[in-house]
Design a protein around this motif. Structure first.
Motif, PDB file in Angstrom:
ATOM      1  N   THR A 142       0.816  -1.214   0.000  1.00  0.00           N
ATOM      2  CA  THR A 142       0.000   0.000   0.000  1.00  0.00           C
ATOM      3  C   THR A 142       0.853   1.270   0.000  1.00  0.00           C
ATOM      4  OG1 THR A 142      -0.143  -0.057   2.419  1.00  0.00           O
ATOM      5  CG2 THR A 142      -1.906  -1.138   1.180  1.00  0.00           C
ATOM      6  N   GLY A 143       2.137   1.134   0.303  1.00  0.00           N
ATOM      7  CA  GLY A 143       3.011   2.312   0.315  1.00  0.00           C
ATOM      8  C   GLY A 143       3.723   2.546  -1.002  1.00  0.00           C
ATOM      9  N   TRP A 144       3.190   2.002  -2.098  1.00  0.00           N
ATOM     10  CA  TRP A 144       3.881   2.085  -3.393  1.00  0.00           C
ATOM     11  C   TRP A 144       4.119   3.514  -3.860  1.00  0.00           C
ATOM     12  CZ3 TRP A 144       1.385   4.588  -7.354  1.00  0.00           C
ATOM     13  CH2 TRP A 144       0.005   4.795  -7.209  1.00  0.00           C
ATOM     14  N   ALA A 145       3.298   4.453  -3.424  1.00  0.00           N
ATOM     15  CA  ALA A 145       3.423   5.830  -3.913  1.00  0.00           C
ATOM     16  C   ALA A 145       4.359   6.688  -3.069  1.00  0.00           C
ATOM     17  CB  ALA A 145       2.043   6.499  -3.963  1.00  0.00           C
ATOM     18  N   ILE A 146       4.912   6.136  -1.987  1.00  0.00           N
ATOM     19  CA  ILE A 146       5.746   6.952  -1.090  1.00  0.00           C
ATOM     20  C   ILE A 146       6.955   7.558  -1.802  1.00  0.00           C
ATOM     21  CG2 ILE A 146       7.196   6.895   0.976  1.00  0.00           C
ATOM     22  CD1 ILE A 146       5.310   4.774   2.107  1.00  0.00           C
ATOM     23  N   LEU A 366       6.197  11.822   3.161  1.00  0.00           N
ATOM     24  CA  LEU A 366       5.818  11.560   4.558  1.00  0.00           C
ATOM     25  C   LEU A 366       4.304  11.489   4.710  1.00  0.00           C
ATOM     26  CD1 LEU A 366       8.341  13.851   6.476  1.00  0.00           C
ATOM     27  CD2 LEU A 366       8.445  11.371   6.209  1.00  0.00           C
ATOM     28  N   LEU A 367       3.592  12.364   3.995  1.00  0.00           N
ATOM     29  CA  LEU A 367       2.137  12.363   4.057  1.00  0.00           C
ATOM     30  C   LEU A 367       1.569  11.053   3.527  1.00  0.00           C
ATOM     31  CD1 LEU A 367      -0.609  13.753   4.451  1.00  0.00           C
ATOM     32  CD2 LEU A 367      -0.327  14.751   2.168  1.00  0.00           C
ATOM     33  N   ILE A 368       2.069  10.601   2.370  1.00  0.00           N
ATOM     34  CA  ILE A 368       1.570   9.350   1.795  1.00  0.00           C
ATOM     35  C   ILE A 368       1.882   8.169   2.705  1.00  0.00           C
ATOM     36  CG2 ILE A 368       1.813   7.752  -0.151  1.00  0.00           C
ATOM     37  CD1 ILE A 368       2.253  10.135  -1.958  1.00  0.00           C
ATOM     38  N   GLY A 369       3.050   8.192   3.353  1.00  0.00           N
ATOM     39  CA  GLY A 369       3.383   7.127   4.289  1.00  0.00           C
ATOM     40  C   GLY A 369       2.371   7.020   5.421  1.00  0.00           C
ATOM     41  N   GLU A 370       1.968   8.172   5.960  1.00  0.00           N
ATOM     42  CA  GLU A 370       0.974   8.168   7.034  1.00  0.00           C
ATOM     43  C   GLU A 370      -0.372   7.664   6.529  1.00  0.00           C
ATOM     44  OE1 GLU A 370       0.709  11.932   8.911  1.00  0.00           O
ATOM     45  OE2 GLU A 370       2.675  11.805   9.874  1.00  0.00           O
ATOM     46  N   LEU A 371      -0.756   8.068   5.317  1.00  0.00           N
ATOM     47  CA  LEU A 371      -2.035   7.623   4.770  1.00  0.00           C
ATOM     48  C   LEU A 371      -2.013   6.132   4.462  1.00  0.00           C
ATOM     49  CD1 LEU A 371      -2.801  10.575   2.315  1.00  0.00           C
ATOM     50  CD2 LEU A 371      -3.791  10.177   4.571  1.00  0.00           C
ATOM     51  N   PHE A 373      -0.026   3.625   5.869  1.00  0.00           N
ATOM     52  CA  PHE A 373       0.182   2.693   6.979  1.00  0.00           C
ATOM     53  C   PHE A 373      -0.454   3.143   8.288  1.00  0.00           C
ATOM     54  CE2 PHE A 373       4.138   2.185   4.338  1.00  0.00           C
ATOM     55  CZ  PHE A 373       3.747   0.979   3.758  1.00  0.00           C
ATOM     56  N   GLY A 374      -0.841   4.400   8.373  1.00  0.00           N
ATOM     57  CA  GLY A 374      -1.374   4.915   9.619  1.00  0.00           C
ATOM     58  C   GLY A 374      -0.282   5.558  10.445  1.00  0.00           C
ATOM     59  N   GLU A 378       4.472   0.867  12.994  1.00  0.00           N
ATOM     60  CA  GLU A 378       5.847   0.447  12.731  1.00  0.00           C
ATOM     61  C   GLU A 378       6.200   0.632  11.264  1.00  0.00           C
ATOM     62  OE1 GLU A 378       8.404  -3.708  12.785  1.00  0.00           O
ATOM     63  OE2 GLU A 378       6.861  -3.389  14.306  1.00  0.00           O
ATOM     64  N   ARG A 379       5.272   0.262  10.364  1.00  0.00           N
ATOM     65  CA  ARG A 379       5.519   0.446   8.929  1.00  0.00           C
ATOM     66  C   ARG A 379       5.705   1.920   8.584  1.00  0.00           C
ATOM     67  NH1 ARG A 379       7.155  -4.075   6.139  1.00  0.00           N
ATOM     68  NH2 ARG A 379       5.577  -5.702   6.095  1.00  0.00           N
TER      69      ARG A 379
END
Length: 439
Positions: A142-146, A366-371, A373-374, A378-379
Motif C-alpha cells: 500500500t506504500g507504493w506511492a511513497i 511523509l504524508l503518503i506514508g501516514e495515509l 500505513f497509519g 511500525e511500517r
C-alpha cells in the motif's frame, strides 16, 4: 534573397524570458529559506523523538483541538497534515496554473519535457518499491506511492546551498517538475488513499468552491470574504473522506492568472501566490515536518532492523535510483523520439544532477506514508526513515554533480551580468534565441 527557413527544433532547457528568470529567482530565494526551516524542523523533531523526553513530543503531537460536532476534533499532527498542507497545495496549484497559462511552459513543446520527466520520475520509483515489497506481508504494497514525490522547498534549498550559477532554465525545469509531481501525487492521494467516500459533503463543497471561484473571477481580493469560503470548502472535503489537501489544489485552479485589462502589475494568481507563499514555506511545511519527521531510530528492533525492512529499502532505492533513472530516462526518450534536443551549452550531466535532486522527497512522501500505513505504526516509522535517508543520499549525490557543473557555469553567468545595460536586463535576454541555422 529570402532568409533561410527557421529551424523549428525545440530546445530542451533553453533560455527562458527575462521576466520568467526574475520570477524564478524570487521563488528560489523564498523556497530556499523555507527549505532551511523545513530542515531545521525535521532535525529538531528527530532529536526530540530520540531524546529522554520523547514522550513529551508524542504527547504534544496527540493533543486534540477543534469542534467535535463538526468531526474536526483532530490532533495537532492531523491538523498539520490535513490543514496546513492544504495551504502548501494551494500555492502549488497556483504555480502550476500560472506556468501553463502565462508562463514559458504554456507552449506544449516546452511543457512536454518536465511533464514527461515528472511522469517517469513517479512511475519507476513506484515499480521499484513494488519489486521490493511484492512478497511482503502486512500490507506493505500500500506504500507504493511513497517514493514518487519531489519536495519543492527541500530541492530548491539544496540549489541555494550550492550557491548556484546554473542556468535559470534548469531551475525552471526543477520547479515545474516538482509542481507537476505534486499535482500527480495529490491525484494519487485522492484516488488510491481515500478509504471511504461520502458524496453528501463532497457535493456540498461545490457550493462554497463555486462562490469562491465566482468572486476571484471578478477579481475580489478581500480575505474576509474568500477565507471563510475556503475554510468551508476544506472542511466539507475533509468530511467527505477525500484528503483535505485536495481542496487546496481545487481552489487554486479557480483563481484567474491573467489580468482582466492589459497593463502592468501581477495577476490575481500571482498576487495570491506572493502573499501566501511565505506562510506556506515558512510555517505550514516546517510545522508539518516537525510533527511528521519525529520517528524513533532505536525502536522496533533498532536502526539495523529498519534498514533491512522491505518498506524502507524500497523507499530508499526508489528515491535515489528510481527518481534519477526515471527523470533522466524520460528526458532521453523525449529527445530520442521527438525533434527536441538539449539547448546549446547544456550537457547530460546537467540533467543527471537535476534527476538526482528530484529524489529529494519529503513533505508529500511523509504524508503518503501516514495515509498508507497509519500515523505512528511500525511500517510508517520504517517508511519515514526510508524517506529521510533516501532524500539525504539524493541531496548529497546531486550536490556533488551540480557543484562540478556550477564551476563550469560561473564564468558564463559573470559574462551575462557584465553585459547588462542600463535597464537592468542582461542583453542576452533582450536578444532573440538562436533557432535558425544556415540552409
Amino acid at each position: 534573397m529570402a532568409p533561410p527557413p527557421a529551424n523549428r527544433t525545440p530546445l530542451l532547457l533553453s533560455r527562458r524570458s527575462w521576466p520568467e528568470v526574475r520570477r524564478i529567482g524570487d521563488i528560489l530565494r523564498t523556497e530556499t529559506v523555507g527549505g532551511v526551516l523545513l530542515l531545521v524542523a525535521a532535525v529538531l523533531a528527530l532529536a526530540w523523538a530520540n531524546s529522554p523526553w520523547s514522550d513529551a513530543y508524542r504527547s504534544l503531537a496527540d493533543v486534540t483541538v477543534g469542534p467535535g460536532a463538526l468531526h474536526l476534533d483532530l490532533s495537532l499532527a492531523q491538523w498539520a497534515a490535513d490543514g496546513l498542507l492544504a495551504i502548501f497545495f494551494f500555492v502549488a496549484g497556483l504555480e502550476l496554473k500560472r506556468e501553463f497559462v502565462a508562463g514559458d511552459l504554456r507552449e506544449p513543446r516546452r511543457a512536454m519535457l518536465p511533464v514527461a520527466a515528472a511522469r517517469g520520475g513517479m512511475t519507476l520509483p513506484a515499480l521499484i518499491y513494488v519489486a521490493f515489497n511484492v512478497g511482503a506481508s502486512d500490507g506493505a504494497l500500500t506504500g507504493w506511492a511513497i517514493p514518487t514525490a519531489t519536495d519543492i522547498a527541500f530541492a530548491l534549498a539544496v540549489l541555494g546551498v550550492i550557491n548556484t550559477s546554473l542556468p535559470s532554465a534548469m531551475r525552471t525545469f526543477l520547479l515545474t517538475l516538482a509542481v507537476v509531481d505534486d499535482l500527480l501525487a495529490i491525484v494519487i492521494i485522492a484516488i488510491f488513499y481515500t478509504s471511504s467516500l461520502h458524496f453528501g459533503p463532497l457535493l456540498l463543497a461545490l457550493a462554497p468552491m463555486a462562490l469562491f471561484g465566482l468572486l476571484v473571477q471578478r477579481r475580489v481580493r478581500s480575505w474576509w470574504l474568500l477565507l471563510p469560503l475556503a475554510i468551508t470548502t476544506w472542511a466539507l472535503v475533509h468530511a467527505s473522506g477525500v484528503h483535505a489537501t485536495v481542496a487546496g489544489v481545487a481552489l487554486a485552479f479557480t483563481v484567474p492568472v491573467l489580468r482582466r485589462k492589459p497593463g502592468p502589475g501581477p495577476g490575481l494568481a500571482e498576487h495570491f501566490e506572493h502573499r501566501i507563499r511565505p506562510l506556506s514555506a515558512g510555517v505550514a511545511v516546517p510545522v508539518f515536518a516537525f510533527f511528521a519527521a519525529g520517528v524513533s531510530l532505536v525502536g522496533a528492533g533498532g536502526l539495523g532492523a529498519t534498514l533491512t525492512d522491505s518498506v524502507a529499502v524500497g523507499v530508499v532505492v526508489g528515491l535515489v535510483v528510481g527518481k534519477a533513472a526515471g527523470v533522466l530516462g524520460a528526458t532521453w526518450l523525449v529527445q530520442r523520439f521527438t525533434r527536441a534536443r538539449l539547448a546549446e551549452g547544456l550537457a547530460w550531466w546537467d540533467m543527471a544532477g537535476l534527476a538526482l535532486l528530484a529524489g529529494v522527497g519529503f513533505t508529500v512522501s511523509l504524508l503518503i506514508g501516514e495515509l498508507a500505513f497509519g500515523a505512528g505504526t511500525e511500517r510508517d516509522d520504517h517508511s519515514k526513515i526510508g524517506v529521510l535517508l533516501g532524500s539525504l543520499l539524493s541531496a548529497v549525490l546531486a550536490t556533488i554533480v551540480l557543484r562540478a557543473r556550477n564551476r563550469h557555469y560561473q564564468g558564463v553567468c559573470a559574462l551575462e551580468e557584465r553585459d547588462s545595460d542600463a535597464d537592468g536586463v542582461p542583453d542576452v535576454y533582450e536578444e532573440q534565441p538562436t533557432t535558425t541555422r544556415p540552409s
